[in-house]
Each structure stands twice: as structure tokens, then as C-alpha cells.
Design an enzyme around this catalytic site. Structure first.
Site, PDB file in Angstrom:
ATOM      1  CG  MET A  23     -13.252  -8.758  -5.577  1.00  0.00           C
ATOM      2  SD  MET A  23     -13.140  -8.279  -3.833  1.00  0.00           S
ATOM      3  CE  MET A  23     -11.521  -8.870  -3.408  1.00  0.00           C
ATOM      4  CB  SER A  24     -16.697  -5.547  -7.440  1.00  0.00           C
ATOM      5  OG  SER A  24     -16.033  -4.372  -7.822  1.00  0.00           O
TER       6      SER A  24
ATOM      7  CG  HIS B 185      -1.808  -1.244   1.242  1.00  0.00           C
ATOM      8  ND1 HIS B 185      -1.438  -2.367   1.945  1.00  0.00           N
ATOM      9  CD2 HIS B 185      -2.969  -1.547   0.615  1.00  0.00           C
ATOM     10  CE1 HIS B 185      -2.366  -3.303   1.779  1.00  0.00           C
ATOM     11  NE2 HIS B 185      -3.286  -2.854   0.971  1.00  0.00           N
TER      12      HIS B 185
ATOM     13  CG  HIS C 107      -8.420   1.338  -3.199  1.00  0.00           C
ATOM     14  ND1 HIS C 107      -8.132   1.424  -1.844  1.00  0.00           N
ATOM     15  CD2 HIS C 107      -9.330   2.312  -3.457  1.00  0.00           C
ATOM     16  CE1 HIS C 107      -8.871   2.389  -1.312  1.00  0.00           C
ATOM     17  NE2 HIS C 107      -9.601   2.932  -2.251  1.00  0.00           N
TER      18      HIS C 107
ATOM     19  N   GLY D 249     -10.728  -0.453  -8.715  1.00  0.00           N
ATOM     20  CA  GLY D 249     -11.542   0.369  -9.610  1.00  0.00           C
ATOM     21  C   GLY D 249     -11.021   0.476 -11.035  1.00  0.00           C
TER      22      GLY D 249
END
Lengths: 204, 204
Positions: free
Chosen positions: A176-177, A102, A122, A156
Site C-alpha cells: 500500500m504505502s 490474520h 501484516h 512492509g
């Protein structure tokens, strides 16, 4: 560029297996990250995937190094709260290990400690990390200049970002999503695949 | 008779460490069973215990075989939903593995598969398993006659049960809330220790 699809711990094993089998032609690696699943369920998933001819080379087990070892899977993803790279590399020299990072400092340390790839995020706004400010691209670009190990971005990311990410030296992305919460996971994965093709075509 | 104290996943690492260090003189084994803790927190706990001179010989890691391996702990407890005995024994021959069982059939299978001890339960009513009917002693007694491997009982066991359990061939007991939810964990552990002493004294 390579695509990692990270599972989202929201489906039962049989449904998850189906999505993974369907999207597999367009996915380079799956990170199996099912934090509420038991070791037994991990094994069940891996067995079902293997039976459906999904290559173990495409599978990365998140956190549960023991599950990777007993399943004869060579790749693990180490979260910040998981076992350390030195613990894993010291005890399981046969494994390849990616580290989730991170910051540039974490990235440099992990690279020095022998990470086989880094996953930074992210980078953009995402529903998976609501209320946590995205890190943006500046530090990612910084990291890509400093380390030689493969660098993946997560958070994203959409197909339209691929060219830009490629231009700053990123080796791949993880989603992921965008795949696992899509109404059409196959098309979602394919869009990334096509964005990669476009870049690679442009290189020749 | 031996006493296993099973952690209950309700305390932060520092408080849990304190209870374990305080009760350690009266406890033969601790099963570290912290299902919501990260691998990192497991390591933190084990490191704190080791620094306080708690012997690793007394520690059993539940489920996370990888944590046991990197911590150089020799004992693991395998829950029904965890890795199988054959997976663990096949890949980590240096480990000793106990299997949690809930029937005579499971006990015989685990014994056959090379379990180093069995943990059967729950035998009596316990707050940890509300609404689940206790299994009682009949099947436990059955198991103790059939298997030669060390057999532990768990579930609502109190010091006054020790003599009876000893008489039906049980090698030890495991408790969770009786120690970890007691206002006085040291006295709770000591009472079992004294019940064991009484039996062992009576044998000479």
C-alpha cells in the site's frame, strides 16, 4: 509472483486515477480500498480507469460487493469485518473473492469456504499498522504448506524480500504505502516487477 | 400516512437493536443508515432484529445494496452519493429502491428512472442538518403534484405537521433524531402513529 497495489484512501479520485494509470504496467492487481469514499466515487474512479484502458481484470473492489457487481468487475476482496465468503459466493456466484486473513485458522477456513485467494498480514513492520506487532513469516510459511489456494503476503514488504517469500511458496505480495505514499510510485512498482523477473528468470 | 425511522449511526448494534424493537409497533419502515458501521455489523443488526421477529418487510438498507441482497431484504434507500437507480434496478431487479432527492428536478428524474419511492428533504429546521437552510414545503408540494410515486418528507417533522403534509399529498414522513435521540423513542414514534390515525379516522 504477482503484485497487488492496495489504494490507501488518502487521495481524491483524479489524483488516485493518475497514480494507478502510471503504475499499471507493473501491477497485476489493484485492490480499490477507499473506505471513506462513496459508492459514487468508486464508480467514478473505475470509469476513469476503464476509459484509460486499465483492464477490469486488474481491478479488485474491497468490501463493496455491490460496486463490483454494477461495475462488472469480477474480483472482490473481503476484509474480516465485511460480508462473508459464503454470503458472497452464495449470492454472486459470478464473482471471484479473496479473503483477508490474520491467522492459520482463518486461512484454512477461508480456503475451505472457497476463497479464490488469501491475503495474509501484516508480516513486517509498516507505517500503515503502527503499534500493531507484525506477524512475521513463521505462520505464513505454515499456511503456504497447508493451503493450495493462491497466497499473498502484505505488510512492509520490500523488493529484497521477494526471493525469500517465493522460496516459502508465496504466490504474490500486496503493498500500500510503498507505492501510494512513494514520491515515485512508478519506480516503486517497477522495483517489485524487476524482483519478480529475477526470480522467474532464475527458474528457467 | 407511513412512518420511516432513519437510524442515526450513533449507537452500538445492541442498543440500536433495542430501540428498533421497542419502537417497531409504531414504525412502518426503518432505514438502516449506519455509515460508519461495517458490513458485518449491518448483518449483525439485521440478524438480531429478525430473531426478535421484526419483519424484513419493515427494513430498508441505506446505500449498501450488497448487504440488502445477502440479507434477503427487498428494500434499499439510495443516497445522492450512492449507486444510481439504473445501476441498482439493472443489476438487482428483485429490489425495491427509494431515492433521496433534494429538488423537483431530482424527484422527476428519479421517478422516471423507476424509483419505488422518493424521500425529499430537509423540509424544516433540524439538528441533523445544522447550518443548511431547510427547503420548506413549496417545492415538496410541487413534486407531489408532478409525480405519482410515493413521496416521503424528512427534516424536522413533528406530529403537528402531519395533517398539513397529508393535505399536500405526502404519503409519509421520515424522522431520525426525533426518535433516535429522544429520551423516550417509543412515545416519540407513537405520537406520529396517533397523528396518522387521526387523519385516517377523519377520512371515513
Amino acid at each position: 509472483m504477482k503484485l497487488m497495489a492496495v489504494t490507501n484512501d488518502r487521495f481524491k479520485v483524479d489524483h488516485l486515477t493518475k497514480i494507478m494509470i502510471d503504475t499499471e504496467p507493473f501491477v497485476d492487481y489493484f485492490i480499490i480500498r477507499e473506505r471513506t469514499k462513496t459508492a459514487n466515487e468508486y464508480i467514478e474512479l473505475i470509469t476513469a480507469l476503464t476509459e484509460a484502458k486499465v483492464s477490469k481484470e486488474k481491478l479488485i473492489v474491497n468490501d463493496r460487493v455491490d460496486v463490483a457487481v454494477v461495475s462488472n468487475i469480477q474480483r472482490v476482496q473481503l476484509p474480516g469485518h465485511g460480508l462473508s465468503l459464503s454470503q458472497v459466493k452464495g449470492n454472486f456466484p459470478q464473482l471471484l473473492a479473496g479473503q483477508s486473513v490474520h491467522s492459520a485458522m482463518e486461512a484454512e477456513r477461508a480456503s475451505y469456504a472457497g476463497a479464490d485467494w488469501l491475503l495474509y498480514g501484516h508480516v513486517f513492520k509498516t507505517n500503515c499498522k503502527r503499534g500493531v506487532e507484525p506477524r512475521g513469516l513463521a505462520e505464513l510459511h505454515e499456511i503456504s504448506k497447508k493451503v493450495t489456494v493462491d497466497l499473498y503476503a502484505i505488510g512492509g514488504i520490500k523488493p529484497e524480500h521477494i526471493e525469500m517469500l517465493h522460496d516459502i511458496g508465496i504466490n504474490g505480495i500486496a503493498v500500500m504505502s510503498t507505492i501510494f505514499e512513494s514520491n515515485d510510485p512508478v519506480s516503486a512498482a517497477k522495483e517489485f516487477y524487476e524482483a519478480f523477473q529475477k526470480i522467474e528468470g532464475a527458474e528457467f
